[in-house]
Design a protein around this motif. Structure first.
Motif, PDB file in Angstrom:
ATOM      1  N   SER A  66       5.879   2.743  -2.054  1.00  0.00           N
ATOM      2  CA  SER A  66       5.257   1.319  -1.706  1.00  0.00           C
ATOM      3  C   SER A  66       6.200   0.368  -2.251  1.00  0.00           C
ATOM      4  O   SER A  66       7.045   0.564  -3.210  1.00  0.00           O
ATOM      5  CB  SER A  66       3.827   1.358  -2.269  1.00  0.00           C
ATOM      6  N   THR A 106       2.523   4.667   0.682  1.00  0.00           N
ATOM      7  CA  THR A 106       2.551   5.323   2.124  1.00  0.00           C
ATOM      8  C   THR A 106       3.126   6.712   1.919  1.00  0.00           C
ATOM      9  O   THR A 106       4.387   6.707   0.989  1.00  0.00           O
ATOM     10  CB  THR A 106       3.010   4.635   3.148  1.00  0.00           C
ATOM     11  N   THR A 126       0.705  -1.072  -0.075  1.00  0.00           N
ATOM     12  CA  THR A 126       0.074   0.075   0.051  1.00  0.00           C
ATOM     13  C   THR A 126       0.833   1.205   0.159  1.00  0.00           C
ATOM     14  O   THR A 126       1.866   1.291   0.777  1.00  0.00           O
ATOM     15  CB  THR A 126      -0.861   0.160   1.246  1.00  0.00           C
ATOM     16  N   LYS A 135       2.360  10.283   6.573  1.00  0.00           N
ATOM     17  CA  LYS A 135       1.649   8.894   7.232  1.00  0.00           C
ATOM     18  C   LYS A 135       2.603   8.026   7.744  1.00  0.00           C
ATOM     19  O   LYS A 135       2.076   7.391   8.668  1.00  0.00           O
ATOM     20  CB  LYS A 135       0.914   8.181   5.993  1.00  0.00           C
ATOM     21  N   LEU A 136       3.790   7.790   7.290  1.00  0.00           N
ATOM     22  CA  LEU A 136       4.648   6.972   8.123  1.00  0.00           C
ATOM     23  C   LEU A 136       5.179   7.795   9.347  1.00  0.00           C
ATOM     24  O   LEU A 136       5.126   6.924  10.102  1.00  0.00           O
ATOM     25  CB  LEU A 136       5.822   6.584   6.995  1.00  0.00           C
ATOM     26  N   PRO A 172       0.569  -0.466   9.460  1.00  0.00           N
ATOM     27  CA  PRO A 172       1.935  -0.256   9.636  1.00  0.00           C
ATOM     28  C   PRO A 172       2.210   0.564  11.145  1.00  0.00           C
ATOM     29  O   PRO A 172       3.511   0.108  11.397  1.00  0.00           O
ATOM     30  CB  PRO A 172       1.917   0.925   8.556  1.00  0.00           C
TER      31      PRO A 172
END
Length: 110
Positions: free
Chosen positions: A60, A27, A25, A31-32, A78
């Motif tokens: 990704s 990322t 997916t 977001k990480l 994650p």
């Protein structure tokens, strides 16, 4: 563990084979970073900047080889993956018999 136990029997005469272990997916960096904050349980100071030439908007990895060779698919979010890695790190060297120097914080590195 079942995937790791089978891994050495899958390569045949090939001495190595790259296998991505990922969610497949896309990322973003933001977001990480948010997943790291959730896993750590506290706010991590972030410094945003405009994109530089060559920067990517997200990333990704394709885990289809892991699915085909190892019958592996991701089971964790994650955030949970990061949390597991954070729990593993303190015992990793002892379990694997590694001798690794830990990096110094930036303020002590000079």
């Amino acid at each position: 563990m079942a995937a790791l136990q089978r891994f050495d029997t899958l390569n045949g005469n090939t001495p190595f084979q790259a296998v991505n272990i990922s969610s497949s997916t896309a990322t973003t960096g933001r977001k990480l970073a948010q997943a790291f904050q959730q896993a750590a349980g506290h706010t991590i100071e972030l410094h945003g900047a405009t994109a530089r030439p060559g920067d990517v908007a997200g990333f990704s990895a394709d885990n289809s080889r892991a699915a085909g060779l190892l019958d592996w698919t991701p089971e964790l979010s994650p955030t949970d993956e990061i949390r597991d890695a954070m729990r593993w790190r303190p015992v990793r060297n002892r379990v694997l018999g590694w001798t690794v120097m830990e990096p110094k914080p930036p303020s002590q590195a000079l």
